[in-house]
Design a protein around this motif. Sequence first.
Motif, PDB file in Angstrom:
ATOM      1  N   ASN A 168      -0.666  39.832  30.732  1.00  0.00           N
ATOM      2  CA  ASN A 168      -1.487  38.734  31.199  1.00  0.00           C
ATOM      3  C   ASN A 168      -0.971  37.247  30.549  1.00  0.00           C
ATOM      4  N   ASP A 169      -0.946  36.639  29.096  1.00  0.00           N
ATOM      5  CA  ASP A 169      -0.305  35.859  28.433  1.00  0.00           C
ATOM      6  C   ASP A 169       0.898  36.124  29.318  1.00  0.00           C
ATOM      7  N   LEU A 170       1.797  36.373  29.142  1.00  0.00           N
ATOM      8  CA  LEU A 170       2.821  36.765  29.618  1.00  0.00           C
ATOM      9  C   LEU A 170       3.353  35.817  31.079  1.00  0.00           C
ATOM     10  N   THR A 171       2.936  35.511  32.138  1.00  0.00           N
ATOM     11  CA  THR A 171       2.941  34.854  33.004  1.00  0.00           C
ATOM     12  C   THR A 171       2.704  33.690  33.093  1.00  0.00           C
ATOM     13  N   GLU A 172       2.259  32.798  31.680  1.00  0.00           N
ATOM     14  CA  GLU A 172       2.185  31.998  31.911  1.00  0.00           C
ATOM     15  C   GLU A 172       3.166  31.113  31.259  1.00  0.00           C
ATOM     16  N   ASN A 173       4.007  32.294  30.362  1.00  0.00           N
ATOM     17  CA  ASN A 173       5.398  31.167  30.466  1.00  0.00           C
ATOM     18  C   ASN A 173       6.339  32.234  30.981  1.00  0.00           C
ATOM     19  N   SER A 174       6.099  32.848  32.037  1.00  0.00           N
ATOM     20  CA  SER A 174       8.203  33.434  33.147  1.00  0.00           C
ATOM     21  C   SER A 174       7.440  32.832  33.874  1.00  0.00           C
ATOM     22  N   TYR A 175       8.742  33.025  34.541  1.00  0.00           N
ATOM     23  CA  TYR A 175       8.719  33.825  36.347  1.00  0.00           C
ATOM     24  C   TYR A 175       7.886  34.498  36.537  1.00  0.00           C
ATOM     25  N   TYR A 176       6.584  34.485  36.886  1.00  0.00           N
ATOM     26  CA  TYR A 176       5.772  36.090  37.360  1.00  0.00           C
ATOM     27  C   TYR A 176       6.051  36.170  39.155  1.00  0.00           C
ATOM     28  N   PHE A 177       6.459  37.124  39.371  1.00  0.00           N
ATOM     29  CA  PHE A 177       6.353  36.853  40.977  1.00  0.00           C
ATOM     30  C   PHE A 177       4.898  38.248  41.477  1.00  0.00           C
ATOM     31  N   GLU A 178       4.085  37.620  41.721  1.00  0.00           N
ATOM     32  CA  GLU A 178       2.820  38.304  42.071  1.00  0.00           C
ATOM     33  C   GLU A 178       2.587  39.013  43.347  1.00  0.00           C
ATOM     34  N   SER A 234      20.516  28.411  44.165  1.00  0.00           N
ATOM     35  CA  SER A 234      19.130  27.541  43.520  1.00  0.00           C
ATOM     36  C   SER A 234      19.489  26.843  42.318  1.00  0.00           C
ATOM     37  N   ASP A 235      18.735  25.847  42.052  1.00  0.00           N
ATOM     38  CA  ASP A 235      18.835  25.104  41.317  1.00  0.00           C
ATOM     39  C   ASP A 235      18.348  25.680  39.118  1.00  0.00           C
ATOM     40  N   LEU A 236      18.250  27.236  39.678  1.00  0.00           N
ATOM     41  CA  LEU A 236      18.606  28.457  38.815  1.00  0.00           C
ATOM     42  C   LEU A 236      19.857  28.392  38.187  1.00  0.00           C
ATOM     43  N   PHE A 237      20.095  28.554  39.441  1.00  0.00           N
ATOM     44  CA  PHE A 237      21.807  29.250  39.382  1.00  0.00           C
ATOM     45  C   PHE A 237      22.404  28.961  38.054  1.00  0.00           C
ATOM     46  N   GLY A 238      22.936  30.620  37.005  1.00  0.00           N
ATOM     47  CA  GLY A 238      23.811  29.308  36.077  1.00  0.00           C
ATOM     48  C   GLY A 238      23.144  29.629  34.668  1.00  0.00           C
ATOM     49  N   ILE A 239      21.633  28.613  35.039  1.00  0.00           N
ATOM     50  CA  ILE A 239      21.107  28.720  33.922  1.00  0.00           C
ATOM     51  C   ILE A 239      20.901  29.798  32.389  1.00  0.00           C
ATOM     52  N   ALA A 240      20.969  30.933  32.941  1.00  0.00           N
ATOM     53  CA  ALA A 240      21.382  31.903  31.878  1.00  0.00           C
ATOM     54  C   ALA A 240      22.421  32.167  31.262  1.00  0.00           C
ATOM     55  N   GLU A 241      23.455  31.491  31.600  1.00  0.00           N
ATOM     56  CA  GLU A 241      24.890  31.912  31.590  1.00  0.00           C
ATOM     57  C   GLU A 241      25.229  32.188  30.014  1.00  0.00           C
ATOM     58  N   THR A 254      28.810  36.057  46.572  1.00  0.00           N
ATOM     59  CA  THR A 254      29.462  35.739  47.734  1.00  0.00           C
ATOM     60  C   THR A 254      29.748  36.281  48.904  1.00  0.00           C
ATOM     61  N   HIS A 255      30.812  37.529  48.235  1.00  0.00           N
ATOM     62  CA  HIS A 255      31.244  38.573  48.514  1.00  0.00           C
ATOM     63  C   HIS A 255      30.286  39.747  48.144  1.00  0.00           C
ATOM     64  N   ASP A 256      29.789  39.357  47.807  1.00  0.00           N
ATOM     65  CA  ASP A 256      28.637  41.122  47.601  1.00  0.00           C
ATOM     66  C   ASP A 256      27.997  41.879  48.551  1.00  0.00           C
ATOM     67  N   ILE A 257      28.372  42.885  48.777  1.00  0.00           N
ATOM     68  CA  ILE A 257      26.992  43.328  50.382  1.00  0.00           C
ATOM     69  C   ILE A 257      25.186  44.077  49.033  1.00  0.00           C
ATOM     70  N   GLY A 258      25.173  43.631  50.116  1.00  0.00           N
ATOM     71  CA  GLY A 258      23.345  44.561  49.369  1.00  0.00           C
ATOM     72  C   GLY A 258      22.944  43.596  50.414  1.00  0.00           C
ATOM     73  N   PHE A 259      21.452  43.812  50.304  1.00  0.00           N
ATOM     74  CA  PHE A 259      20.012  43.865  51.407  1.00  0.00           C
ATOM     75  C   PHE A 259      19.197  42.377  51.261  1.00  0.00           C
ATOM     76  N   GLY A 260      19.597  42.368  49.221  1.00  0.00           N
ATOM     77  CA  GLY A 260      18.424  41.185  48.810  1.00  0.00           C
ATOM     78  C   GLY A 260      18.710  39.991  48.598  1.00  0.00           C
ATOM     79  N   THR A 261      17.971  38.690  47.966  1.00  0.00           N
ATOM     80  CA  THR A 261      18.497  37.509  48.695  1.00  0.00           C
ATOM     81  C   THR A 261      17.709  37.246  46.653  1.00  0.00           C
ATOM     82  N   ASP A 262      18.231  36.029  46.375  1.00  0.00           N
ATOM     83  CA  ASP A 262      18.461  35.309  45.236  1.00  0.00           C
ATOM     84  C   ASP A 262      16.530  35.236  45.727  1.00  0.00           C
ATOM     85  N   LEU A 263      15.674  35.082  44.915  1.00  0.00           N
ATOM     86  CA  LEU A 263      14.200  34.773  44.642  1.00  0.00           C
ATOM     87  C   LEU A 263      14.369  33.661  44.552  1.00  0.00           C
ATOM     88  N   PHE A 264      14.981  32.336  43.955  1.00  0.00           N
ATOM     89  CA  PHE A 264      14.952  31.475  43.859  1.00  0.00           C
ATOM     90  C   PHE A 264      15.221  30.493  44.986  1.00  0.00           C
TER      91      PHE A 264
END
Length: 412
Positions: A59-69, A21-28, A321-331
């Motif tokens: 509610n305010d925080l939804t405006e300046n965060s990634y908020y997953f509804e 995703s474009d956000l990969f490493g953004i918070a390194e 890349t090598h982790d085994i799990g059942f989720g995906t990067d949401l970005f």
Amino acid sequence: GSKLNEIKDYVNEHVKSKEKSDLFGIAEDKNLIFVSLESVQSFVIGNKVNGEEITPFLNDLTENSYYFENFYHQVAQGKTSDSEFLVGNSLYPLPGGAVFFVRGQNEYHAMPERLAEQGYSSAVFHANDKSFWNRNIMYDSMGYQKFFDETAYEITKENSVGWGLKDQSFFTQSMKYLEDLPQPFYSKFITLTNHHPYGLGEEDTSIEAFDSESETVNQYFQTVRYTDEAIQQFFKQLKQAGLYENSVIVLMGDHYGISEYEYDALGQYFGEEIDAYDDIQLQRVPFFIHIPGQEGKVMSKISGQIDVKPTLLHLLGVDTTHDIGFGTDLFTKQRKDFIAFRDGSFVSDKYVYTEETCYERGTGRILAEDTNSSNPSVCEPVKDQVQKELDYSDDIVYGDLFRFYDLNDKSE
Ligand code: GP9
Ligand code: MN
């Protein structure tokens, strides 16, 4: 073993996103502050009770965060501990019992271990007995370096209610420990005040209760507001301590707070009866990723607790890349399009499947029922994949298969 290879092939083909995703490493190298919001469901966000906002700060925080509804909890009998398991490992909880008890000494490749490889320290903050949910044992297995349990806090009659230390005092007392952690750190805070049966003293109540025959539902709104205020105060304290700017703050509801036994009363709040389709929609819990300095966005695609680990690791620039799990990067754009629940129910982009009934997502229109064999369900293919994934996850957990998988041996 060959089972693990089979699972790995499945994960590579059906779960992992092929692109970064474009956000990969953004918070390194930033600190990660994860807050588990006890029993907070999404329906309170942006909603009112008696004409008053329930969660003004969130509610305010939804405006300046990634908020997953459309983010779903996926816990089973292990409740809070199952949510910790999902987030830590991107694996499903077990069909019976809490995995924290049943498989507390397995080999895992959990978040704190993955982050330790990048030089992160880690700590959990939770003011309860350390053995509750077998946490002391499981946290070792998952690689948490420190656990500030109830013995780390001064707990008095005045600063506690219900299950124990009130959240506001919990955060206040936690700050000195947090400031002492080697940076960058991964810290997890587990709140407690908004726990069934949602009793709060007069002095901590800032909104009126709802009015129905269920004390639980009535008081729920008040304790959720208390949590909202506790989070607001925590943000202030992080700023005062100089930790805010250099951290990513993640908030997540652990699971539902209002059970189906209270749906008559909750239905009064919504002004309509709650059916099986609504019940699935009510399993949404808030999920915020707040990155100071970033604008954020409301994210509408379906998502769940299974996705948290890859999402957060990628933000911090950790390759999975090598982790085994059942989720995906949401970005990432290319994503698995269903969220599985432990009982085989699911939500997909198009459908909701529960209690052997296939619904159209969005409208709640019934498309097919399993009992009606003349009308094969459009839910069928997803249903099969859901079952396959749950079984694979169980294979890993019951078989303790990560004993045989070295994440750092890239030849695998
Ligand atoms: C107990 C807390 C609440 O320590 O995490 O647990 P729950 O009852 O929600 O699983
Ligand atoms: Mn809980």
